[in-house]
Motif scaffolding. Structure first.
Motif, short mmCIF file in Angstrom:
data_model
loop_
_atom_site.label_atom_id
_atom_site.label_comp_id
_atom_site.label_asym_id
_atom_site.label_seq_id
_atom_site.Cartn_x
_atom_site.Cartn_y
_atom_site.Cartn_z
N PHE A 68 -37.90 -6.84 -21.07
CA PHE A 68 -38.15 -5.36 -21.63
C PHE A 68 -37.89 -5.13 -22.93
CE2 PHE A 68 -37.10 -5.34 -17.25
CZ PHE A 68 -38.01 -4.89 -16.44
N LEU A 69 -38.83 -4.76 -23.82
CA LEU A 69 -38.34 -4.16 -25.06
C LEU A 69 -38.29 -2.84 -25.12
CD1 LEU A 69 -41.16 -6.26 -27.03
CD2 LEU A 69 -38.56 -6.73 -26.98
N VAL A 70 -37.07 -2.30 -25.83
CA VAL A 70 -36.81 -1.04 -25.86
C VAL A 70 -37.27 -0.32 -27.29
CG1 VAL A 70 -34.94 0.79 -25.99
CG2 VAL A 70 -34.74 -1.21 -24.36
N TYR A 71 -38.15 0.56 -27.12
CA TYR A 71 -38.74 1.04 -28.28
C TYR A 71 -38.54 2.45 -28.71
CZ TYR A 71 -42.46 3.09 -25.54
OH TYR A 71 -43.22 3.95 -24.62
N GLU A 72 -38.48 2.93 -29.86
CA GLU A 72 -38.43 4.55 -30.13
C GLU A 72 -39.55 4.91 -29.80
OE1 GLU A 72 -36.02 4.97 -33.88
OE2 GLU A 72 -35.76 2.67 -33.94
N ARG A 73 -39.66 6.35 -29.19
CA ARG A 73 -40.89 6.77 -29.13
C ARG A 73 -41.55 7.37 -30.21
NH1 ARG A 73 -40.91 10.89 -24.31
NH2 ARG A 73 -43.09 10.87 -25.02
N GLN A 74 -40.60 8.01 -31.07
CA GLN A 74 -41.07 8.58 -32.47
C GLN A 74 -41.98 7.70 -33.16
OE1 GLN A 74 -38.16 9.73 -34.82
NE2 GLN A 74 -39.26 11.11 -36.41
N ASP A 75 -41.75 6.37 -33.45
CA ASP A 75 -42.44 5.60 -34.32
C ASP A 75 -43.00 4.25 -33.58
OD1 ASP A 75 -40.22 4.30 -34.43
OD2 ASP A 75 -39.86 4.58 -36.63
N GLY A 76 -42.42 4.06 -32.48
CA GLY A 76 -42.88 2.63 -31.73
C GLY A 76 -41.92 1.47 -32.47
N ALA A 77 -41.00 1.73 -33.17
CA ALA A 77 -40.09 0.64 -33.75
C ALA A 77 -39.36 0.25 -32.66
CB ALA A 77 -39.23 1.37 -34.82
N LEU A 78 -39.12 -1.11 -32.53
CA LEU A 78 -38.25 -1.90 -31.29
C LEU A 78 -36.72 -1.62 -31.69
CD1 LEU A 78 -39.71 -5.48 -31.03
CD2 LEU A 78 -40.34 -3.37 -29.76
N ALA A 79 -36.03 -0.95 -30.75
CA ALA A 79 -34.77 -0.71 -30.96
C ALA A 79 -33.89 -1.87 -30.21
CB ALA A 79 -34.25 0.47 -30.18
N GLY A 80 -34.48 -2.32 -29.49
CA GLY A 80 -33.49 -3.72 -28.64
C GLY A 80 -34.43 -4.26 -27.51
N PHE A 81 -33.67 -5.06 -26.84
CA PHE A 81 -34.20 -5.58 -25.73
C PHE A 81 -33.17 -5.85 -24.68
CE2 PHE A 81 -32.18 -8.42 -28.62
CZ PHE A 81 -31.46 -9.67 -27.97
N ILE A 82 -33.94 -5.75 -23.22
CA ILE A 82 -33.06 -5.90 -22.12
C ILE A 82 -33.89 -6.77 -21.17
CG2 ILE A 82 -32.01 -4.61 -20.01
CD1 ILE A 82 -32.32 -1.95 -21.92
N ASN A 83 -33.05 -7.98 -20.77
CA ASN A 83 -33.85 -8.91 -19.74
C ASN A 83 -33.21 -8.72 -18.50
OD1 ASN A 83 -35.47 -9.38 -22.22
ND2 ASN A 83 -33.88 -11.16 -22.73
N ILE A 84 -33.77 -9.11 -17.36
CA ILE A 84 -33.40 -9.35 -16.16
C ILE A 84 -33.53 -10.84 -15.87
CG2 ILE A 84 -33.01 -8.75 -13.69
CD1 ILE A 84 -34.68 -6.02 -14.49
N ASN A 85 -32.42 -11.68 -15.70
CA ASN A 85 -32.45 -13.15 -15.59
C ASN A 85 -32.00 -13.27 -14.10
OD1 ASN A 85 -33.09 -13.90 -18.39
ND2 ASN A 85 -31.20 -13.07 -18.76
N ASN A 86 -32.58 -14.63 -13.78
CA ASN A 86 -31.97 -15.14 -12.44
C ASN A 86 -32.30 -14.11 -11.13
OD1 ASN A 86 -30.89 -17.28 -13.77
ND2 ASN A 86 -29.12 -16.03 -14.04
N ILE A 87 -33.62 -13.65 -11.15
CA ILE A 87 -33.87 -12.72 -10.28
C ILE A 87 -34.33 -13.52 -8.95
CG2 ILE A 87 -35.77 -11.39 -9.27
CD1 ILE A 87 -36.25 -10.56 -12.36
N VAL A 88 -33.54 -13.13 -7.97
CA VAL A 88 -33.64 -13.92 -6.57
C VAL A 88 -34.03 -12.84 -5.75
CG1 VAL A 88 -32.26 -15.02 -4.87
CG2 VAL A 88 -31.63 -15.29 -7.08
#
Length: 184
Positions: A68-88
Protein backbone atom coordinates in the motif's frame (compact mmCIF):
# COMPACT_ATOMS: atom_id res chain seq x y z
CA UNK A 1 -8.35 20.50 -3.54
CA UNK A 2 -8.90 16.88 -2.47
CA UNK A 3 -8.49 14.36 -5.23
CA UNK A 4 -8.94 10.63 -5.29
CA UNK A 5 -6.55 8.33 -7.14
CA UNK A 6 -8.35 6.02 -9.62
CA UNK A 7 -7.36 2.88 -7.64
CA UNK A 8 -7.81 4.22 -4.11
CA UNK A 9 -8.57 1.46 -1.62
CA UNK A 10 -9.52 3.71 1.30
CA UNK A 11 -9.33 7.35 2.31
CA UNK A 12 -9.14 9.18 5.58
CA UNK A 13 -9.26 12.86 6.35
CA UNK A 14 -5.77 13.68 5.01
CA UNK A 15 -4.42 10.54 3.33
CA UNK A 16 -5.50 7.63 1.19
CA UNK A 17 -4.04 4.22 0.46
CA UNK A 18 -3.66 2.57 -2.91
CA UNK A 19 -1.72 -0.33 -4.41
CA UNK A 20 1.77 0.02 -5.83
CA UNK A 21 2.12 0.46 -9.58
CA UNK A 22 5.19 0.41 -11.78
CA UNK A 23 4.41 4.03 -12.68
CA UNK A 24 5.12 5.07 -9.07
CA UNK A 25 8.78 4.15 -9.41
CA UNK A 26 10.21 7.60 -10.16
CA UNK A 27 8.48 9.34 -7.25
CA UNK A 28 9.00 6.43 -4.83
CA UNK A 29 12.74 6.13 -5.51
CA UNK A 30 13.26 9.90 -5.42
CA UNK A 31 11.54 10.12 -2.05
CA UNK A 32 13.43 7.05 -0.77
CA UNK A 33 16.75 8.68 -1.73
CA UNK A 34 15.69 11.90 0.03
CA UNK A 35 14.77 9.85 3.12
CA UNK A 36 17.97 7.81 3.56
CA UNK A 37 18.95 9.61 6.75
CA UNK A 38 15.50 9.04 8.25
CA UNK A 39 15.39 5.36 7.27
CA UNK A 40 18.88 4.26 8.31
CA UNK A 41 19.69 1.91 9.99
CA UNK A 42 16.17 0.46 10.16
CA UNK A 43 14.95 0.41 6.60
CA UNK A 44 16.32 0.10 3.07
CA UNK A 45 13.60 0.78 0.49
CA UNK A 46 14.60 0.70 -3.20
CA UNK A 47 16.32 3.83 -4.49
CA UNK A 48 16.78 2.89 -8.17
CA UNK A 49 14.30 2.17 -10.93
CA UNK A 50 15.62 -1.38 -11.36
CA UNK A 51 15.32 -2.23 -7.65
CA UNK A 52 11.90 -0.60 -7.42
CA UNK A 53 10.60 -2.68 -10.35
CA UNK A 54 11.47 -5.96 -8.61
CA UNK A 55 10.18 -4.70 -5.26
CA UNK A 56 6.88 -3.47 -6.69
CA UNK A 57 6.39 -6.57 -8.85
CA UNK A 58 6.72 -8.80 -5.78
CA UNK A 59 4.12 -6.75 -3.91
CA UNK A 60 1.79 -6.73 -6.92
CA UNK A 61 2.13 -10.39 -7.98
CA UNK A 62 2.88 -12.43 -4.83
CA UNK A 63 -0.33 -13.52 -3.07
CA UNK A 64 1.54 -13.66 0.25
CA UNK A 65 2.13 -9.89 0.09
CA UNK A 66 -0.02 -6.79 -0.11
CA UNK A 67 1.56 -3.38 -0.68
CA UNK A 68 0.00 0.00 0.00
CA UNK A 69 1.23 3.46 -0.88
CA UNK A 70 0.12 6.18 1.51
CA UNK A 71 -0.58 9.40 -0.37
CA UNK A 72 -1.58 12.90 0.66
CA UNK A 73 -5.11 13.63 -0.47
CA UNK A 74 -4.36 17.32 -1.00
CA UNK A 75 -1.91 16.80 -3.85
CA UNK A 76 -1.44 13.03 -4.34
CA UNK A 77 2.19 13.11 -3.11
CA UNK A 78 3.49 9.85 -1.68
CA UNK A 79 3.86 10.16 2.10
CA UNK A 80 5.04 6.62 2.76
CA UNK A 81 4.39 2.93 2.28
CA UNK A 82 2.95 0.05 4.28
CA UNK A 83 3.35 -3.58 3.27
CA UNK A 84 1.79 -6.74 4.61
CA UNK A 85 4.25 -9.60 4.17
CA UNK A 86 4.04 -13.32 4.90
CA UNK A 87 0.28 -13.45 4.54
CA UNK A 88 -0.97 -16.84 5.64
CA UNK A 89 -4.56 -17.90 5.08
CA UNK A 90 -6.52 -20.83 6.48
CA UNK A 91 -6.74 -21.13 10.25
CA UNK A 92 -3.93 -18.62 10.82
CA UNK A 93 -5.12 -15.65 8.67
CA UNK A 94 -2.16 -13.50 9.61
CA UNK A 95 0.36 -11.09 8.12
CA UNK A 96 3.42 -9.07 9.13
CA UNK A 97 3.46 -5.31 8.59
CA UNK A 98 6.43 -3.26 7.48
CA UNK A 99 6.32 0.47 6.81
CA UNK A 100 8.20 3.69 6.26
CA UNK A 101 7.42 7.38 6.02
CA UNK A 102 9.15 9.60 3.52
CA UNK A 103 11.17 12.43 5.08
CA UNK A 104 8.94 15.30 3.86
CA UNK A 105 5.93 13.64 5.55
CA UNK A 106 7.55 12.32 8.75
CA UNK A 107 6.06 13.54 12.00
CA UNK A 108 2.91 14.93 10.39
CA UNK A 109 0.50 12.12 11.35
CA UNK A 110 0.11 10.82 7.80
CA UNK A 111 1.51 7.37 8.59
CA UNK A 112 -0.68 6.99 11.68
CA UNK A 113 -3.75 7.71 9.56
CA UNK A 114 -2.47 5.49 6.74
CA UNK A 115 -1.70 2.61 9.10
CA UNK A 116 -5.24 2.83 10.47
CA UNK A 117 -6.61 2.56 6.93
CA UNK A 118 -4.37 -0.44 6.13
CA UNK A 119 -5.30 -2.22 9.37
CA UNK A 120 -9.02 -1.80 8.64
CA UNK A 121 -8.48 -2.94 5.05
CA UNK A 122 -6.54 -6.01 6.22
CA UNK A 123 -9.20 -7.05 8.71
CA UNK A 124 -12.27 -6.16 6.65
CA UNK A 125 -11.27 -6.75 3.01
CA UNK A 126 -8.43 -9.28 3.26
CA UNK A 127 -10.25 -11.04 6.14
CA UNK A 128 -7.05 -11.40 8.17
CA UNK A 129 -7.42 -12.11 11.88
CA UNK A 130 -3.98 -11.04 13.13
CA UNK A 131 -1.35 -8.48 12.15
CA UNK A 132 2.16 -8.31 13.55
CA UNK A 133 4.79 -5.58 13.53
CA UNK A 134 8.39 -6.51 14.32
CA UNK A 135 10.47 -3.51 15.39
CA UNK A 136 14.10 -3.07 16.40
CA UNK A 137 14.08 -1.86 20.03
CA UNK A 138 15.87 1.41 19.23
CA UNK A 139 13.38 2.45 16.55
CA UNK A 140 11.29 4.65 18.82
CA UNK A 141 9.28 6.25 15.99
CA UNK A 142 8.13 2.86 14.70
CA UNK A 143 7.30 1.66 18.21
CA UNK A 144 5.22 4.80 18.81
CA UNK A 145 3.37 4.21 15.53
CA UNK A 146 2.61 0.58 16.46
CA UNK A 147 1.46 1.52 19.96
CA UNK A 148 -0.65 4.41 18.63
CA UNK A 149 -2.39 2.06 16.18
CA UNK A 150 -3.52 -0.22 19.00
CA UNK A 151 -0.84 -2.92 18.69
CA UNK A 152 0.23 -4.60 21.94
CA UNK A 153 3.76 -5.64 22.83
CA UNK A 154 3.89 -9.44 22.88
CA UNK A 155 7.54 -10.24 23.25
CA UNK A 156 11.16 -9.96 22.31
CA UNK A 157 12.94 -11.99 19.61
CA UNK A 158 16.75 -12.01 19.69
CA UNK A 159 18.45 -12.10 16.27
CA UNK A 160 15.06 -12.12 14.54
CA UNK A 161 15.71 -10.49 11.13
CA UNK A 162 18.80 -10.07 8.96
CA UNK A 163 19.09 -6.32 8.29
CA UNK A 164 22.07 -4.30 7.11
CA UNK A 165 24.50 -7.20 7.37
CA UNK A 166 23.58 -8.55 10.82
CA UNK A 167 20.87 -10.45 12.68
CA UNK A 168 18.88 -7.84 14.62
CA UNK A 169 16.81 -8.19 17.78
CA UNK A 170 13.16 -7.17 17.49
CA UNK A 171 10.16 -6.46 19.65
CA UNK A 172 6.98 -8.23 18.52
CA UNK A 173 3.79 -6.15 18.45
CA UNK A 174 0.41 -7.56 17.40
CA UNK A 175 -3.24 -6.78 16.99
CA UNK A 176 -6.24 -8.96 16.17
CA UNK A 177 -9.42 -8.16 14.28
CA UNK A 178 -11.60 -8.60 17.34
CA UNK A 179 -9.23 -6.82 19.73
CA UNK A 180 -9.38 -3.18 20.80
CA UNK A 181 -10.01 -0.92 17.78
CA UNK A 182 -10.25 -4.01 15.57
CA UNK A 183 -11.79 -4.08 12.13
CA UNK A 184 -14.97 -6.04 11.68
Amino acid sequence: MLRMHPVTLAEGRRVGIRPYTRADGAEFTRRARQSRELHRPWLFPPTTAEKYAGYADALIEDPTKAGFLVYERQDGALAGFININNIVEGGFRSGALGYGAFAHAAGRGFMREGLGLVVRYAFDELRLHRLEINVQPGNTASIALARGAGFRLEGYSPEFLFIDGAWRDHQRWARTADGPRGGR
